[in-house]
Every structure is written in C-alpha cells, then in structure tokens.
Write a protein that holds these residues in place. Structure first.
Motif, PDB file in Angstrom:
ATOM      1  N   THR A 119      -8.054  25.101  37.009  1.00 19.58           N
ATOM      2  CA  THR A 119      -8.635  24.366  35.890  1.00 19.58           C
ATOM      3  C   THR A 119     -10.156  24.253  35.909  1.00 19.58           C
ATOM      4  O   THR A 119     -10.760  24.393  34.856  1.00 19.58           O
ATOM      5  CB  THR A 119      -8.004  22.974  35.747  1.00 19.58           C
ATOM      6  N   PRO A 120     -10.803  23.989  37.061  1.00 18.46           N
ATOM      7  CA  PRO A 120     -12.273  23.883  37.002  1.00 18.46           C
ATOM      8  C   PRO A 120     -12.912  25.164  36.486  1.00 18.46           C
ATOM      9  O   PRO A 120     -13.868  25.121  35.714  1.00 18.46           O
ATOM     10  CB  PRO A 120     -12.671  23.615  38.456  1.00 18.46           C
ATOM     11  N   VAL A 121     -12.356  26.316  36.891  1.00 20.93           N
ATOM     12  CA  VAL A 121     -12.900  27.592  36.427  1.00 20.93           C
ATOM     13  C   VAL A 121     -12.693  27.714  34.921  1.00 20.93           C
ATOM     14  O   VAL A 121     -13.607  28.088  34.179  1.00 20.93           O
ATOM     15  CB  VAL A 121     -12.226  28.765  37.169  1.00 20.93           C
ATOM     16  N   PHE A 122     -11.492  27.367  34.447  1.00 21.19           N
ATOM     17  CA  PHE A 122     -11.230  27.451  33.007  1.00 21.19           C
ATOM     18  C   PHE A 122     -12.119  26.500  32.218  1.00 21.19           C
ATOM     19  O   PHE A 122     -12.614  26.840  31.147  1.00 21.19           O
ATOM     20  CB  PHE A 122      -9.758  27.149  32.726  1.00 21.19           C
ATOM     21  N   ARG A 123     -12.286  25.299  32.756  1.00 19.70           N
ATOM     22  CA  ARG A 123     -13.138  24.322  32.066  1.00 19.70           C
ATOM     23  C   ARG A 123     -14.545  24.876  31.905  1.00 19.70           C
ATOM     24  O   ARG A 123     -15.167  24.756  30.847  1.00 19.70           O
ATOM     25  CB  ARG A 123     -13.179  23.017  32.852  1.00 19.70           C
ATOM     26  N   ASP A 141      -1.330  38.042  39.452  1.00 16.61           N
ATOM     27  CA  ASP A 141      -1.537  37.280  38.227  1.00 16.61           C
ATOM     28  C   ASP A 141      -2.944  36.697  38.251  1.00 16.61           C
ATOM     29  O   ASP A 141      -3.223  35.749  38.980  1.00 16.61           O
ATOM     30  CB  ASP A 141      -0.486  36.165  38.136  1.00 16.61           C
ATOM     31  N   VAL A 142      -3.815  37.329  37.486  1.00 14.89           N
ATOM     32  CA  VAL A 142      -5.219  36.919  37.497  1.00 14.89           C
ATOM     33  C   VAL A 142      -5.428  35.863  36.413  1.00 14.89           C
ATOM     34  O   VAL A 142      -4.878  35.993  35.326  1.00 14.89           O
ATOM     35  CB  VAL A 142      -6.107  38.147  37.217  1.00 14.89           C
ATOM     36  N   PRO A 143      -6.207  34.814  36.688  1.00 10.55           N
ATOM     37  CA  PRO A 143      -6.529  33.855  35.632  1.00 10.55           C
ATOM     38  C   PRO A 143      -7.127  34.592  34.433  1.00 10.55           C
ATOM     39  O   PRO A 143      -8.007  35.436  34.604  1.00 10.55           O
ATOM     40  CB  PRO A 143      -7.572  32.937  36.261  1.00 10.55           C
ATOM     41  N   THR A 144      -6.628  34.304  33.248  1.00  9.06           N
ATOM     42  CA  THR A 144      -7.048  35.060  32.075  1.00  9.06           C
ATOM     43  C   THR A 144      -7.623  34.147  31.017  1.00  9.06           C
ATOM     44  O   THR A 144      -7.075  33.089  30.727  1.00  9.06           O
ATOM     45  CB  THR A 144      -5.860  35.845  31.499  1.00  9.06           C
ATOM     46  N   PHE A 145      -8.740  34.590  30.486  1.00  4.93           N
ATOM     47  CA  PHE A 145      -9.397  33.862  29.404  1.00  4.93           C
ATOM     48  C   PHE A 145      -9.329  34.741  28.158  1.00  4.93           C
ATOM     49  O   PHE A 145      -9.690  35.909  28.198  1.00  4.93           O
ATOM     50  CB  PHE A 145     -10.833  33.564  29.815  1.00  4.93           C
ATOM     51  N   GLY A 202     -27.631  40.434  32.433  1.00  7.56           N
ATOM     52  CA  GLY A 202     -26.598  40.912  33.349  1.00  7.56           C
ATOM     53  C   GLY A 202     -25.708  39.811  33.887  1.00  7.56           C
ATOM     54  O   GLY A 202     -26.164  38.724  34.193  1.00  7.56           O
ATOM     55  N   GLY A 203     -24.439  40.067  33.932  1.00 11.26           N
ATOM     56  CA  GLY A 203     -23.493  39.107  34.484  1.00 11.26           C
ATOM     57  C   GLY A 203     -23.057  39.572  35.854  1.00 11.26           C
ATOM     58  O   GLY A 203     -23.778  40.291  36.533  1.00 11.26           O
ATOM     59  N   SER A 204     -21.890  39.163  36.244  1.00 11.51           N
ATOM     60  CA  SER A 204     -21.403  39.633  37.530  1.00 11.51           C
ATOM     61  C   SER A 204     -20.042  40.271  37.308  1.00 11.51           C
ATOM     62  O   SER A 204     -19.040  39.592  37.240  1.00 11.51           O
ATOM     63  CB  SER A 204     -21.302  38.464  38.497  1.00 11.51           C
ATOM     64  N   ARG A 205     -20.056  41.566  37.117  1.00  9.95           N
ATOM     65  CA  ARG A 205     -18.797  42.277  36.951  1.00  9.95           C
ATOM     66  C   ARG A 205     -18.024  42.183  38.242  1.00  9.95           C
ATOM     67  O   ARG A 205     -18.577  42.297  39.319  1.00  9.95           O
ATOM     68  CB  ARG A 205     -19.073  43.752  36.621  1.00  9.95           C
ATOM     69  N   SER A 206     -16.741  41.960  38.099  1.00  9.11           N
ATOM     70  CA  SER A 206     -15.910  41.865  39.278  1.00  9.11           C
ATOM     71  C   SER A 206     -15.343  43.244  39.577  1.00  9.11           C
ATOM     72  O   SER A 206     -15.039  44.009  38.670  1.00  9.11           O
ATOM     73  CB  SER A 206     -14.783  40.883  39.022  1.00  9.11           C
ATOM     74  N   ASN A 246     -17.007  32.700  42.213  1.00  7.31           N
ATOM     75  CA  ASN A 246     -16.398  33.539  43.255  1.00  7.31           C
ATOM     76  C   ASN A 246     -14.919  33.781  43.039  1.00  7.31           C
ATOM     77  O   ASN A 246     -14.185  34.075  43.973  1.00  7.31           O
ATOM     78  CB  ASN A 246     -16.612  32.919  44.639  1.00  7.31           C
ATOM     79  N   GLN A 247     -14.479  33.619  41.808  1.00 11.64           N
ATOM     80  CA  GLN A 247     -13.068  33.868  41.540  1.00 11.64           C
ATOM     81  C   GLN A 247     -12.986  34.871  40.398  1.00 11.64           C
ATOM     82  O   GLN A 247     -13.641  34.696  39.372  1.00 11.64           O
ATOM     83  CB  GLN A 247     -12.401  32.559  41.147  1.00 11.64           C
ATOM     84  N   PRO A 248     -12.205  35.946  40.559  1.00  9.89           N
ATOM     85  CA  PRO A 248     -12.121  36.908  39.462  1.00  9.89           C
ATOM     86  C   PRO A 248     -11.356  36.317  38.280  1.00  9.89           C
ATOM     87  O   PRO A 248     -10.311  35.690  38.467  1.00  9.89           O
ATOM     88  CB  PRO A 248     -11.371  38.081  40.080  1.00  9.89           C
ATOM     89  N   VAL A 249     -11.906  36.501  37.097  1.00  5.19           N
ATOM     90  CA  VAL A 249     -11.258  36.028  35.880  1.00  5.19           C
ATOM     91  C   VAL A 249     -11.274  37.172  34.880  1.00  5.19           C
ATOM     92  O   VAL A 249     -12.298  37.829  34.698  1.00  5.19           O
ATOM     93  CB  VAL A 249     -11.995  34.803  35.289  1.00  5.19           C
ATOM     94  N   MET A 250     -10.119  37.431  34.276  1.00  2.18           N
ATOM     95  CA  MET A 250     -10.050  38.497  33.286  1.00  2.18           C
ATOM     96  C   MET A 250     -10.366  37.907  31.916  1.00  2.18           C
ATOM     97  O   MET A 250      -9.863  36.842  31.568  1.00  2.18           O
ATOM     98  CB  MET A 250      -8.662  39.118  33.307  1.00  2.18           C
ATOM     99  N   HIS A 251     -11.215  38.585  31.176  1.00  2.00           N
ATOM    100  CA  HIS A 251     -11.586  38.116  29.840  1.00  2.00           C
ATOM    101  C   HIS A 251     -11.065  39.121  28.814  1.00  2.00           C
ATOM    102  O   HIS A 251     -11.511  40.264  28.787  1.00  2.00           O
ATOM    103  CB  HIS A 251     -13.101  37.976  29.752  1.00  2.00           C
ATOM    104  N   VAL A 252     -10.125  38.679  27.992  1.00  2.00           N
ATOM    105  CA  VAL A 252      -9.593  39.523  26.925  1.00  2.00           C
ATOM    106  C   VAL A 252     -10.194  39.013  25.624  1.00  2.00           C
ATOM    107  O   VAL A 252      -9.985  37.867  25.245  1.00  2.00           O
ATOM    108  CB  VAL A 252      -8.056  39.445  26.852  1.00  2.00           C
ATOM    109  N   SER A 253     -10.974  39.851  24.968  1.00  4.08           N
ATOM    110  CA  SER A 253     -11.602  39.443  23.714  1.00  4.08           C
ATOM    111  C   SER A 253     -10.975  40.254  22.588  1.00  4.08           C
ATOM    112  O   SER A 253     -10.939  41.478  22.646  1.00  4.08           O
ATOM    113  CB  SER A 253     -13.105  39.677  23.836  1.00  4.08           C
ATOM    114  N   VAL A 254     -10.427  39.590  21.581  1.00  3.63           N
ATOM    115  CA  VAL A 254      -9.772  40.306  20.489  1.00  3.63           C
ATOM    116  C   VAL A 254     -10.328  39.869  19.146  1.00  3.63           C
ATOM    117  O   VAL A 254     -10.667  38.713  18.936  1.00  3.63           O
ATOM    118  CB  VAL A 254      -8.236  40.088  20.474  1.00  3.63           C
ATOM    119  N   THR A 255     -10.448  40.821  18.234  1.00  7.57           N
ATOM    120  CA  THR A 255     -10.787  40.524  16.848  1.00  7.57           C
ATOM    121  C   THR A 255      -9.589  40.920  15.997  1.00  7.57           C
ATOM    122  O   THR A 255      -9.335  42.101  15.802  1.00  7.57           O
ATOM    123  CB  THR A 255     -12.026  41.322  16.413  1.00  7.57           C
TER     124      THR A 255
END
Lengths: 205, 194
Positions: free
Chosen positions: B3-7, A182-186, A92-96, A145-154
């Motif tokens: 950046t720390p979060v991205f890293r 504007d959410v940080p996006t990975f 389990g992770g931490s869903r935001s 403690n910061q919301p990050v959006m994760h977009v995973s594409v194939t």
C-alpha cells in the motif's frame, strides 16, 4: 512514472518566487513611497561603501584582484552547477530491469530468463487485440526499491473504465500465472486526443 | 499488496510535478547568474562591459528611486512581482490533475476524468434510450454534472436518470468520492422548429 524530487521542485519555485516578489515590490515601493526611497538610497550607499571597503581589505597583494570578488564568482559558479544538477535530475526515471522468471542453470541448454521487456511486449500485444483499446504502453519502474509494473491504456471514448480495468487485471493475473511472479501493478486509463479522434463505437465485424 | 508504494504512485499520478515551472524558473536564474559572472570577469580583465558593468549596475540600483522613466520602473516592478507571485502560487497550490483513483483490489488504478464522463454518458444513453449526443457529462474533482436534453414531447424522468447515474458512479468506487447532479436542458424554440 519517474522519481523526480517534487518537494525540491516546489522549494526552488517558492524561493525564486519569493525573491522575485520582494524585488518587484521593492522597485514599486521606492518609486511611490518617499520614505522607502530615502531608506533605499541610504541603505544602498552604506552597502556600496561597505563592499568597497571589503574589496580593499581583501586585496591579493601585488594584483588588482580581491578575494571577495573571487568568492562571489565561486559562489555564482557553485549555484549554477547546483541548478544544472537540479535540472538534470528531473530528466529520466528509473527503469527497472526486473527478472520475472529465471531457471538458473538447470537447463542443459543454458539459462532461460524472462525479463521485463518480454512481459511488456506480451501485455501490449494482448491489449492490442482488443478493439476497445486504442493504445497501450507497459513499463516497469523501481519505486522505493520495489519493481512496479505500469500499464497505461487509452480506450475508445465511451468505454467503461471498469471494464478496461477488469480486462487488464485479468491479463496481469494470467501473466503472473505464466511467469510465477505477481508484480504490483499500476493501471492508468487515459482520455485524450487519440481517443477523441477515433470512432467512439467499436466496429462490428 | 504494497500500500505505501501504491499510495505514492497514486499521489504522484494525480498531482502535477511542477517540473515545467521549475525548469523555466531555474533556466531564467541560470542565465541571469551566468550573465552576472561574465560581467564581473570582464570587469576584472579590464575589458569593456557587454551591456552594463558591475559599477554601472550598482549605481543604477542605488539610484533606483530617481531612475527615469518612473513608469517603466513601476511597470517592471509590477511584472516581476506578478511573476514571483505566480511561482509562489504554483509552489504552494496542490496542483491536482483532472483524474480520480478507482479503488480496486490489488491494483492501483487512476482514471482520467474524461474517461469517466464519456463512459457515464454512454451508460445513461444505453439505459434511457436518449441519444448519446443529447447527454453531456462533466466530471470535476468532487462533482459529476449530467446535462440531458430530452427529446421533444417526451417527458424526462429526472429521478431515474439520477438513480442510474449514481449507481454507475458508485460502481466505479472513486477516490475522492463525487456527488452527482442531473440537470435537464430545455430545448430552444428554434431547435423545435428546425
């Protein structure tokens, strides 16, 4: 992405590994090296005698129980509980549950709130419209403690990762314009079984 | 942006968490501990042991140097030591996954090596006119290997392929950076005749 404590994973592996390595090496050593065998027997007898004495000394009056045995049992129980906790924590992770936009209660009809689920569905739908993208998934997680959006594409095989990233980037910018946040996006771009099975050229239609 | 979060994200996405190995090790340990506990309790209750009671086990451990058959003890010891060594290596090795980070303003981007390889092969095929099936690309942590099988009778401009590959790889801006190597593959005689 989850918040598994990876340092803990490695420490547990290292400890179990070192103990197994030493025990295995000792078992081989006492067979092939006479001096080690002699030391082993002597130490083993001494420790055995010490344990017997310790059990005698810590007997609980009127019973055949010893505090030492109980302590060992308690220690085993504690270790098992700790290990099970370590196991469960890897799941389990931490869903935001972040809110992208909320108008408070200004609206006479009530409160309007855009949450992560809506944004995720919107992005997935837009990505699904593109023929070069086979599969996509969007989640939001709390990282430090910061919301990050994760977009995973194939994407389809032979698609340029740069083009895929440009597309996703643009969609995320559009989304930010719409929701005002504007959410940080990975972005992670995957190859894999699905990409290999699909036709590598997009269909002309 | 943050950046720390991205890293942290990029580091976690490009390295193995070692969760599977940890779970295997911990489950084995839990089973062993629970078994030891059960045997001790049975001994305390004066019940017959399931397999070996505490007394039998301690006698066996003390008498290990003379235990029979010796070959079994040695084999068991070697197997245990190898398993331990494997765990130690897993704990200490970096566990890099076959992925690269693509530097991109405002976003953290991680790409599977397979995606980079097939994209580069497609790009080279588009630019040189060599069939896609005759170009194979392998991407590893620090290197990109391009293997080209030229059409029979058509000389291969190796330098151009290398330039194309390098330009394309540079445009990806990968971290860690990669070196490109181009290798022409001679066609086999049998291929020519068929």
């Amino acid at each position: 992405m989850n918040n598994t404590n990876r340092a803990l994973n490695r420490i547990i592996l290292l400890l179990i590994g070192i103990v197994s390595l030493l025990l295995g090496a000792a078992a081989v050593a006492v067979i092939v090296w006479p001096e080690a065998a002699e030391f082993w027997t002597r130490a083993g007898k001494a420790i055995g005698a010490w344990i017997e004495q310790a059990i005698e000394a810590t007997m609980i009056g009127g019973t055949t129980l010893s505090w030492l045995t109980l302590a060992v049992l308690a220690l085993i129980l504690l270790l098992v509980i700790l290990l099970i906790v370590a196991l469960v924590r890897t799941i389990g992770g931490s869903r935001s549950h972040m809110v992208f936009r909320s108008n408070g209660q200004e609206n006479p009809l009530g409160r309007l709130t855009i949450e992560e689920g809506f944004v995720s569905d919107a992005l997935k739908y837009s990505l699904g419209q593109r023929s070069e993208i086979l599969f996509s998934n969007v989640t939001a997680n709390d990282i430090r403690n910061q919301p990050v959006m994760h977009v995973s594409v194939t994407p389809r095989q032979n698609t340029s990762p740069r083009h895929v990233t440009e597309d996703v980037d643009q969609l995320v910018i559009n989304l930010a314009a719409m929701t005002g946040r504007d959410v940080p996006t990975f972005i992670s771009i995957h190859s894999g079984f699905r990409a290999k099975l699909a036709r590598d050229q997009r269909r002309l239609a | 942006m943050s950046t720390p979060v991205f890293r942290r994200i990029v580091r976690r996405e490009t390295h193995s968490p070692r969760t599977v190995a940890m779970i295997i090790a911990v489950v084995i340990l839990i089973v062993a501990l629970v078994y030891a506990g059960v045997e001790i309790v049975l001994h305390l209750l004066a019940q017959p042991a399931l397999l070996w009671g505490p007394a039998a086990v301690s006698a066996w451990i003390v008498g290990l140097p003379t235990a029979q058959p010796t070959s079994a003890v040695v084999a068991g010891g070697i197997v245990l030591a190898l398993i331990g060594l494997a765990f130690v290596v897993l704990a200490l090795a970096p566990g890099r996954l076959p992925k690269h980070q693509m530097n991109w303003a405002d976003r953290a981007v991680v790409v599977d090596n397979g995606v980079i390889a097939s994209s580069l092969a497609q790009h080279l095929s588009d630019e040189t006119g060599i069939a896609r099936d005759n170009i194979s690309v392998g991407v590893s942590h620090r290197r990109v290997d391009v293997t080209v099988t030229p059409r029979p009778g058509v000389p291969l401009d190796e330098e151009r392929v290398r330039e194309l590959a390098e330009t394309e790889m540079e445009s990806y801006q990968l971290t860690p950076s990669v070196k490109t190597r181009v290798r022409p593959l001679r066609r086999q005689e049998s291929d020519l005749n068929s």
